[in-house]
Design an enzyme around this catalytic site. Structure first.
Site, short mmCIF file in Angstrom:
data_model
loop_
_atom_site.label_atom_id
_atom_site.label_comp_id
_atom_site.label_asym_id
_atom_site.label_seq_id
_atom_site.Cartn_x
_atom_site.Cartn_y
_atom_site.Cartn_z
N CYS A 250 0.83 -1.21 0.00
CA CYS A 250 0.00 0.00 0.00
C CYS A 250 0.87 1.27 0.00
CB CYS A 250 -0.99 -0.04 1.16
SG CYS A 250 -2.33 1.15 0.94
N HIS B 157 -3.70 -5.00 0.32
CA HIS B 157 -3.21 -5.40 1.65
C HIS B 157 -3.27 -6.92 1.83
CE1 HIS B 157 -2.69 -1.59 3.95
NE2 HIS B 157 -3.52 -1.10 3.04
N GLU C 106 -1.79 -8.75 3.89
CA GLU C 106 -1.73 -9.20 5.31
C GLU C 106 -3.12 -9.40 5.90
OE1 GLU C 106 -1.32 -6.18 4.31
OE2 GLU C 106 -2.14 -4.75 5.76
#
Ligand code: MN
Length: 265
Positions: A123, A228, A230
């Protein structure tokens, strides 16, 4: 755990540097903490890595010492970069900037590039990477690119909300890790790469043409993604595979001791 466990220096993973940021307490005004969202820490631990949080500190000397301890660099999400770093005046739509954080992240990114350290940039991270390599950003996608789709699905959507697809470039390092098929990704950004930095290549786009992933030349393990991963590792094994591939290559890098040799003060 006994002291023997502590001193055994047994099985250990690659040390991944994660630059953090200042988070101000809502309860106590002016009380600043160094923060890294736990989602990144968990994703690294799941891949066997040892996270090392790099604080926002003004000392290049201390920063360099921390840098010499790491085998790879993870650049995480966050607010806008100060456009001064890519030689632009702020335009309408630019949001909050955090200059002390910019300085630390751009510095360690340049060192990592110089030392040929693996970099995973997420990001804001892909934007830091691009700017560190001399590229520029769209300061607010919607203003110059009115036909672009919505990319800022925050704060009123869950962080794992799948906002749009990205098309991967076949044969890229990223596609070799996650496969050639389109990915459905989350999208929590209002800025994006405009002009690419030197040595970076686009390897994924959203349907409206926004660059959603970049990587370095074939011999360099540098991957940046605008989404993202994660927040998606529990629901999409390809996102976990990306962290795993990053940590695997950092293990090899750690064995060479390269950062210690290359970084100059
Ligand atoms: Mn997006």
């Amino acid at each position: 755990m006994t002291m023997d466990d502590v001193s055994a220096n047994g099985a250990s993973g690659p040390v991944i540097g994660v630059p953090g940021y200042w988070h101000e307490s809502e309860a106590i005004l002016g009380n600043i903490s160094t923060a890294v969202p736990d989602s990144y820490i968990r994703a690294l631990l799941k891949s066997g890595a040892v996270p090392l949080i790099i604080p926002v500190i003004p000392s290049t000397k201390v920063l360099a010492q921390l840098f010499r301890m790491i085998d790879g660099l993870l650049l995480i999400g966050g607010p806008d970069l100060d456009p001064v770093h890519y030689h632009q005046q702020p335009v309408r739509g630019l949001r909050k900037i955090t200059p002390p954080r910019d300085a630390v992240e751009i510095q360690v990114t340049r060192w990592a590039l110089e030392a040929d350290l693996p970099i995973l940039a997420i990001c804001r991270g892909i934007q830091v990477l691009n700017v560190a390599e001399g590229g520029t950003l769209w300061q607010d996608i919607a203003s110059p690119l009115p036909d672009a789709e919505k990319h800022d699905y925050y704060p009123d959507h869950p962080e794992d909300f799948l906002a749009h697809n990205v098309k991967l470039h076949a044969g890229s390092r990223l596609a070799r890790i996650v496969g050639d098929a389109d990915l459905a990704v989350n999208s929590l950004h209002h800025q994006a790469i405009d002009r690419l930095g030197v040595g970076l290549f686009p390897v994924a786009h959203s349907p409206d043409g926004i660059i959603e992933a970049v990587e370095g030349a074939a011999n360099r393990w540098i991957i940046g993604v605008q989404w993202h991963p994660e927040w998606l590792i529990e629901t999409d094994s390809r996102m976990a595979a990306l962290f795993h591939a990053f940590c695997e290559v950092c293990i090899d890098r750690g064995k060479t001791g390269l950062p210690t040799q290359v970084v100059r003060q």
